[in-house]
Write a protein that holds these residues in place. Structure first.
Motif, mmCIF file in Angstrom:
data_model
loop_
_atom_site.group_PDB
_atom_site.id
_atom_site.type_symbol
_atom_site.label_atom_id
_atom_site.label_comp_id
_atom_site.label_asym_id
_atom_site.label_seq_id
_atom_site.Cartn_x
_atom_site.Cartn_y
_atom_site.Cartn_z
ATOM 1 N N GLY A 382 -53.219 50.628 -69.139
ATOM 2 C CA GLY A 382 -53.177 50.866 -70.571
ATOM 3 C C GLY A 382 -53.857 49.723 -71.287
ATOM 4 O O GLY A 382 -54.038 48.637 -70.718
ATOM 5 N N GLN A 387 -48.934 51.014 -74.588
ATOM 6 C CA GLN A 387 -49.663 52.204 -74.141
ATOM 7 C C GLN A 387 -49.374 52.505 -72.679
ATOM 8 O O GLN A 387 -49.220 53.679 -72.294
ATOM 9 C CB GLN A 387 -51.161 52.026 -74.350
ATOM 10 N N ARG A 391 -47.809 55.990 -71.359
ATOM 11 C CA ARG A 391 -48.489 56.801 -70.355
ATOM 12 C C ARG A 391 -47.586 57.052 -69.150
ATOM 13 O O ARG A 391 -47.608 58.147 -68.572
ATOM 14 C CB ARG A 391 -49.780 56.115 -69.927
ATOM 15 N N ARG A 394 -45.300 59.787 -70.021
ATOM 16 C CA ARG A 394 -46.033 61.061 -69.983
ATOM 17 C C ARG A 394 -46.152 61.569 -68.554
ATOM 18 O O ARG A 394 -45.934 62.759 -68.266
ATOM 19 C CB ARG A 394 -47.417 60.862 -70.597
#
Length: 415
Positions: A382, A387, A391, A394
């Motif tokens: 990231g 981030q 991720r 996710r």
């Protein structure tokens, strides 16, 4: 070209050593390989043997035979050095034998002071460094008699086991027999530590030492899983530069100086408490859990290569972060696996480096109690930690499993 006897050289190290001009005489233990690689152990060792110049198998627990294997390798291979970068539980004999032969990369005392949790605690207490209240026991049955000097909860640790095996947060003395039974499952009957419970964010400092100078590669943020087992469920590298990060790194360097560590990698774990940073433990090797991989993703530095450059006397390149590397371990529902979806879609994501899913349909997903019982992982990058964490969330949402809710769901399985 130098001749190097390596104990437990992983395949990932062999090509790196060759690139730095080292020829390798490898010493392995088939039982250790079985524990690490299961049914693939034979094939793994065959590949190691094919890649090195000389190869021996020995039982690391037979100290006489183990030491003699090192002597024979040094003699027959005309070795310049003996080095052990594998599991720390077999390092002491290797370095003691190497020192007798004048071939040690590090003094055996330094390696013991870094690796052995009790020896490290005694050293830190003697030097007034990173003071932590602790007591020692020869057997788990002695722990109850030591608790009066502590405020519960306390941390219980075998002094020489690695990979979070046997480390336990004790909140109720009635749980001691069950903990003792878990130690028996690891075939551990050695000394134990009782330590005050340190509260705060946890980090590890990744270093490479060249001729006694400790170079900080960076600081890794550790994401801890649910207690009481202290199993990390993720790592982020690098932690941004700050006063706190510099204090954490400086403390690790202070430990290595105090231990007399001279050459090679070290991985030192630190918790930042309300009273400042405190050392948890250290190991005379690279960090596990694929930390070298996320370092390379984040900085471009191949620390496995740099390890052998250090032995050749070259300092590592100055790290420059270009992203954040993250290994995120999966936490799946417990039960018998019936189906899994989403793995291929995850592998196609441009920020994903690799995915490991260790289960096949029909196998049981059991509770995570140490580093070997985790449920697989994803390695990704990231632009920053936020981030990378987003991720990882996710990815976890994309991997779905169907499990049969079994009687085994709550069972703790110790490999």
């Amino acid at each position: 070209m130098s001749n190097l006897v390596m104990v437990m050289p992983y395949q990932a190290y062999i090509a790196k050593a060759h690139q730095e001009g080292f020829r390798i005489s490898a010493i392995w233990d088939r039982a250790v390989a079985d524990r690490l690689y299961g049914s693939q152990a034979g094939a793994y060792l065959a590949e190691v043997q094919a890649q090195v110049e000389e190869f021996r198998l020995v039982d690391f627990t037979d100290r006489t035979a183990y030491a003699e294997a090192i002597r024979a390798a040094v003699r027959e291979f005309n070795a310049d050095y003996v080095w052990h970068l594998g599991s720390e539980d077999s390092m002491a004999t290797a370095y003691q034998t190497a020192a007798e032969l004048g071939r040690a990369v590090n003094p055996p005392e330094a390696v013991t002071l870094v690796n052995d949790k009790l020896a490290m605690r005694r050293l830190l207490r003697e030097r007034g460094i990173s003071t932590v209240r602790f007591a020692e026991a020869g057997h788990w049955s002695e722990v109850a008699g030591l608790l009066a000097d502590f405020e519960l909860p306390v941390v219980l640790k075998p002094t020489t086991l690695a990979g979070s095996r046997g480390t336990y947060l004790l909140t109720d003395p009635a749980d001691l027999p069950a903990w003792g039974q878990s130690l028996a499952g690891y075939q551990y009957d050695g000394p134990l530590l009782v330590e005050e419970y340190l509260r705060g964010p946890e980090f590890s400092v990744e270093t490479l030492t060249v001729d006694g100078v400790h170079h900080v590669i960076g600081v890794t943020r550790k994401l801890l899983g649910p207690l009481p087992h202290f199993v990390e469920m993720g790592h982020l590298f690098p932690e941004p530069d700050s006063d706190q990060t510099r204090q954490v790194a400086a403390l690790a360097v202070t430990l290595l100086d105090a231990a007399g560590y001279r050459c090679g990698p070290a991985h030192t774990e630190v918790i930042v408490t309300a009273d400042g940073p405190r050392i948890v433990e250290s190991q005379a090797r690279l960090g596990g859990d694929k930390i070298p991989v996320i370092i390379e993703l984040a900085t471009g530095i191949d620390v496995k290569q740099e390890v052998f450059a250090a032995l050749a006397g070259r300092a590592p390149a100055a790290p420059r972060s270009r992203s954040v590397g993250h290994i995120a371990f999966l936490d799946l529902p417990l039960g018998v696996l019936r189906a899994v979806r989403g793995l291929e879609a995850v592998r196609e994501l441009d920020f994903v480096d690799s995915v490991s899913f260790p289960f096949k349909v029909g196998q049981t997903i059991a509770q995570t109690v140490n580093s070997k019982t985790r449920h697989g992982f994803v390695i990704l990058t990231g632009a920053d930690a936020a981030q990378a964490l987003e991720r990882a969330d996710r990815v976890r949402s994309m991997i779905t499993v169907e499990v049969e809710a079994p009687a085994l769901a709550g069972q703790v399985v110790t490999p």
